[in-house]
Design a protein around this motif. Structure first.
Motif, mmCIF file in Angstrom:
data_model
loop_
_atom_site.group_PDB
_atom_site.id
_atom_site.type_symbol
_atom_site.label_atom_id
_atom_site.label_comp_id
_atom_site.label_asym_id
_atom_site.label_seq_id
_atom_site.Cartn_x
_atom_site.Cartn_y
_atom_site.Cartn_z
ATOM 1 N N UNK A 1 0.946 -1.296 0.026
ATOM 2 C CA UNK A 1 -0.080 -0.009 0.030
ATOM 3 C C UNK A 1 0.840 1.245 -0.061
ATOM 4 N N UNK A 2 1.906 1.093 0.733
ATOM 5 C CA UNK A 2 2.878 2.371 0.704
ATOM 6 C C UNK A 2 3.490 2.671 -0.718
ATOM 7 N N UNK A 3 3.732 1.784 -1.387
ATOM 8 C CA UNK A 3 4.216 2.109 -2.653
ATOM 9 C C UNK A 3 3.225 2.377 -3.837
ATOM 10 N N UNK A 4 1.864 1.864 -3.608
ATOM 11 C CA UNK A 4 0.883 2.217 -4.322
ATOM 12 C C UNK A 4 0.460 3.850 -3.949
ATOM 13 N N UNK A 5 0.339 4.043 -2.748
ATOM 14 C CA UNK A 5 0.249 5.569 -2.408
ATOM 15 C C UNK A 5 1.462 6.608 -2.978
ATOM 16 N N UNK A 6 2.653 5.942 -3.198
ATOM 17 C CA UNK A 6 3.735 6.557 -3.532
ATOM 18 C C UNK A 6 3.328 7.080 -5.048
#
Length: 77
Positions: free
Chosen positions: A43-48
């Protein structure tokens, strides 16, 4: 000359390769559930991707840890 989109894509790709394990370790330490930590790390990388136009190599780590901290805080609530 690279386009801005290509540069952003390269930054995201490199940051995933460089920081995935660090972010996973940070989140696992905070919530102690390995499988949920893996999901939250993704999720962190998707939000990035939401910040794609703002990313620079010298700020991507800051963005990642800020996003990770916020995701963990939301998860704990």
């Amino acid at each position: 000359m690279e386009t801005t989109a290509n540069t952003s894509d390269n930054i995201i790709t490199r940051s995933y390769e460089e920081y995935y394990q660090v972010i996973l370790t940070y989140i696992t330490y905070r919530i102690t559930h390995r499988y949920e930590a893996e999901d939250l790390t993704q999720d962190v990388f998707v939000r990035l991707l939401d910040y794609k136009q703002m990313l620079r190599p010298d700020t991507v780590k800051y963005f990642l840890f800020t996003i990770a901290r916020n995701i963990v805080t939301d998860y704990i609530r």
